[in-house]
Motif scaffolding. Structure first.
Motif, PDB file in Angstrom:
ATOM      1  N   TYR A  15       0.639  -1.254   0.112  1.00 24.08           N
ATOM      2  CA  TYR A  15      -0.108   0.127   0.060  1.00 24.08           C
ATOM      3  C   TYR A  15       0.851   1.179   0.009  1.00 24.08           C
ATOM      4  N   SER A  16       1.911   1.194   0.686  1.00 23.16           N
ATOM      5  CA  SER A  16       2.807   2.608   0.742  1.00 23.16           C
ATOM      6  C   SER A  16       4.444   1.733   0.832  1.00 23.16           C
ATOM      7  N   VAL A  17       5.222   2.800   0.606  1.00 23.06           N
ATOM      8  CA  VAL A  17       6.572   2.580   0.680  1.00 23.06           C
ATOM      9  C   VAL A  17       7.012   3.498   1.913  1.00 23.06           C
ATOM     10  N   LEU A  18       7.726   3.305   3.151  1.00 21.64           N
ATOM     11  CA  LEU A  18       8.099   4.000   3.869  1.00 21.64           C
ATOM     12  C   LEU A  18       9.602   4.156   4.225  1.00 21.64           C
ATOM     13  N   ILE A  19      10.026   5.268   4.216  1.00 19.54           N
ATOM     14  CA  ILE A  19      11.435   5.491   4.205  1.00 19.54           C
ATOM     15  C   ILE A  19      11.887   6.430   5.342  1.00 19.54           C
ATOM     16  N   ALA A  20      12.917   6.126   5.793  1.00 18.17           N
ATOM     17  CA  ALA A  20      13.673   7.161   6.925  1.00 18.17           C
ATOM     18  C   ALA A  20      14.626   7.905   6.244  1.00 18.17           C
ATOM     19  N   PHE A  21      14.467   9.154   5.910  1.00 17.27           N
ATOM     20  CA  PHE A  21      15.110  10.065   5.345  1.00 17.27           C
ATOM     21  C   PHE A  21      16.419  10.765   6.400  1.00 17.27           C
ATOM     22  N   GLY A  22      17.480  10.755   6.251  1.00 17.12           N
ATOM     23  CA  GLY A  22      18.550  11.463   7.095  1.00 17.12           C
ATOM     24  C   GLY A  22      18.677  12.972   6.595  1.00 17.12           C
ATOM     25  N   GLY A  23      18.502  13.518   5.400  1.00 19.92           N
ATOM     26  CA  GLY A  23      18.909  14.870   5.213  1.00 19.92           C
ATOM     27  C   GLY A  23      18.535  14.891   3.874  1.00 19.92           C
ATOM     28  N   LYS A  24      18.065  16.251   3.337  1.00 24.87           N
ATOM     29  CA  LYS A  24      17.847  16.685   2.174  1.00 24.87           C
ATOM     30  C   LYS A  24      18.494  18.155   1.658  1.00 24.87           C
ATOM     31  N   ASN A  25      18.685  18.329   0.590  1.00 29.76           N
ATOM     32  CA  ASN A  25      19.456  19.626   0.121  1.00 29.76           C
ATOM     33  C   ASN A  25      18.807  19.870  -1.144  1.00 29.76           C
ATOM     34  N   GLY A  26      18.527  21.069  -1.575  1.00 38.28           N
ATOM     35  CA  GLY A  26      18.208  21.861  -2.519  1.00 38.28           C
ATOM     36  C   GLY A  26      17.238  22.949  -2.447  1.00 38.28           C
ATOM     37  N   THR A  27      16.639  23.358  -3.587  1.00 37.26           N
ATOM     38  CA  THR A  27      15.922  24.320  -3.906  1.00 37.26           C
ATOM     39  C   THR A  27      14.406  24.156  -3.496  1.00 37.26           C
ATOM     40  N   ASP A  60      10.227  13.989   5.353  1.00 37.86           N
ATOM     41  CA  ASP A  60      10.753  14.248   6.600  1.00 37.86           C
ATOM     42  C   ASP A  60      12.288  13.983   6.995  1.00 37.86           C
ATOM     43  N   THR A  61      12.907  14.780   7.453  1.00 41.85           N
ATOM     44  CA  THR A  61      14.240  14.418   7.993  1.00 41.85           C
ATOM     45  C   THR A  61      14.486  14.426   9.586  1.00 41.85           C
ATOM     46  N   THR A  62      13.395  14.266  10.288  1.00 41.54           N
ATOM     47  CA  THR A  62      13.264  14.559  11.696  1.00 41.54           C
ATOM     48  C   THR A  62      13.432  13.135  12.294  1.00 41.54           C
ATOM     49  N   GLY A  63      13.455  12.060  11.708  1.00 37.71           N
ATOM     50  CA  GLY A  63      13.481  10.665  12.344  1.00 37.71           C
ATOM     51  C   GLY A  63      12.337  10.014  11.889  1.00 37.71           C
ATOM     52  N   SER A  64      11.231  10.551  11.659  1.00 33.11           N
ATOM     53  CA  SER A  64      10.016   9.859  11.283  1.00 33.11           C
ATOM     54  C   SER A  64       9.982   9.209   9.853  1.00 33.11           C
ATOM     55  N   LEU A  65       9.222   8.379   9.356  1.00 34.78           N
ATOM     56  CA  LEU A  65       8.866   7.854   8.217  1.00 34.78           C
ATOM     57  C   LEU A  65       8.360   8.697   7.345  1.00 34.78           C
ATOM     58  N   THR A  66       8.654   8.857   5.859  1.00 37.70           N
ATOM     59  CA  THR A  66       7.838   9.638   5.066  1.00 37.70           C
ATOM     60  C   THR A  66       7.307   8.511   4.384  1.00 37.70           C
ATOM     61  N   GLN A  67       6.061   8.594   3.982  1.00 37.02           N
ATOM     62  CA  GLN A  67       4.968   7.449   3.268  1.00 37.02           C
ATOM     63  C   GLN A  67       4.936   7.989   1.961  1.00 37.02           C
ATOM     64  N   PHE A  68       5.142   7.163   0.929  1.00 40.65           N
ATOM     65  CA  PHE A  68       4.994   7.104  -0.426  1.00 40.65           C
ATOM     66  C   PHE A  68       3.837   6.320  -0.650  1.00 40.65           C
ATOM     67  N   THR A  69       2.431   6.626  -0.970  1.00 41.62           N
ATOM     68  CA  THR A  69       1.339   5.921  -1.254  1.00 41.62           C
ATOM     69  C   THR A  69       1.137   5.546  -2.644  1.00 41.62           C
ATOM     70  N   PHE A  70       0.544   4.361  -3.171  1.00 44.12           N
ATOM     71  CA  PHE A  70       0.218   4.083  -4.513  1.00 44.12           C
ATOM     72  C   PHE A  70      -1.118   4.300  -4.609  1.00 44.12           C
ATOM     73  N   ILE A 183      16.631   4.765  18.802  1.00 38.77           N
ATOM     74  CA  ILE A 183      16.125   6.243  18.663  1.00 38.77           C
ATOM     75  C   ILE A 183      17.489   6.902  18.161  1.00 38.77           C
ATOM     76  N   TYR A 184      17.370   7.902  17.232  1.00 42.06           N
ATOM     77  CA  TYR A 184      18.236   8.524  16.723  1.00 42.06           C
ATOM     78  C   TYR A 184      18.123  10.187  16.921  1.00 42.06           C
ATOM     79  N   SER A 185      19.156  10.842  17.054  1.00 44.18           N
ATOM     80  CA  SER A 185      18.910  12.147  17.080  1.00 44.18           C
ATOM     81  C   SER A 185      18.749  12.895  15.677  1.00 44.18           C
ATOM     82  N   VAL A 186      18.384  14.104  15.766  1.00 47.49           N
ATOM     83  CA  VAL A 186      18.045  14.612  14.506  1.00 47.49           C
ATOM     84  C   VAL A 186      19.487  14.858  13.668  1.00 47.49           C
ATOM     85  N   ASN A 187      20.455  14.590  14.064  1.00 52.56           N
ATOM     86  CA  ASN A 187      21.922  14.627  13.599  1.00 52.56           C
ATOM     87  C   ASN A 187      22.260  13.245  13.150  1.00 52.56           C
ATOM     88  N   GLY A 188      21.448  12.079  13.303  1.00 52.53           N
ATOM     89  CA  GLY A 188      21.699  10.787  12.946  1.00 52.53           C
ATOM     90  C   GLY A 188      22.514  10.120  13.835  1.00 52.53           C
TER      91      GLY A 188
END
Length: 193
Positions: A15-27, A60-70, A183-188
């Motif tokens: 139903y969805s893919v859940l991903i833990a992102f540690g950072g993002k960069n860009g415009t 989301d780069t705060t340690g929560s999972l970002t959800q990608f739904t189909f 449990i991870y800090s916002v710095n990973g």
């Protein structure tokens, strides 16, 4: 694009893919997608489906999972790959949390600029056998043991973000499984397990 193999999954629907992102960069001008691929021993096979887009602002780069739904659940049998596009071609890029090396069983892959898939543990690549923090939200008619499968609709962390206390709610696809929560800090950095 980065991909993670999910093994012994039985039969069901993603139903969805859940991903833990540690950072993002860009415009912040673009969006990102996740994908489901058939499993082959030489990396992701045929593309099964691409998720609805998630805007750069909603990664989301705060340690929560970002959800990608189909739009339509993606059926699977046994092994499959989930992936995320990590550079949207509009000066935006994201980084995915991963384990330390030597624990992935050649399950993490990346697509190179020539559109070939290469395992992270390949000596011509990173030479590190890791696991990407990519999960699939599934239902199933049979399930084997796989820590990357989360029962549909069961994952919630609140409040988010949290300062001193947060509540984690989840259901496992295999009820008798052992659970480890890191449990991870916002710095990973891992702060508790």
């Amino acid at each position: 694009e980065k991909a993670q193999a999910l093994f012994d999954a039985g039969k069901g629907n993603v139903y969805s893919v859940l991903i833990a992102f540690g950072g993002k960069n860009g415009t912040g001008s673009g969006s990102f997608t996740a994908k489901v691929y058939d499993y082959t021993a030489s990396g992701p096979g045929a593309l099964r489906s691409t998720s609805n887009a998630v805007s750069f602002a909603n990664i989301d780069t705060t340690g929560s999972l970002t959800q990608f739904t189909f739009a339509t659940p993606v059926s699977y049998e046994w092994e499959f790959f989930v992936s995320a596009v990590v550079d949207n071609g509009q000066s935006d890029s994201v980084g995915i949390y991963h384990t330390d090396g030597m624990c992935g069983g050649s399950s993490a892959w990346e697509m190179w600029s020539d559109n070939t898939w290469v395992s992270f543990d390949d000596p011509t690549s990173w030479g590190v056998d890791l696991v990407l923090y990519m999960f699939a939200e599934v239902d199933m008619t049979y399930i084997g043991t796989n820590e990357h499968l989360i029962a549909r609709g069961s994952h919630k962390v609140y409040p988010n973000p949290a300062k001193n206390q947060a509540h984690l709610i989840y259901s496992l696809v295999e009820e008798a499984s052992n659970v480890v929560v890191d449990i991870y800090s916002v710095n990973g950095q891992k702060v508790a397990s």
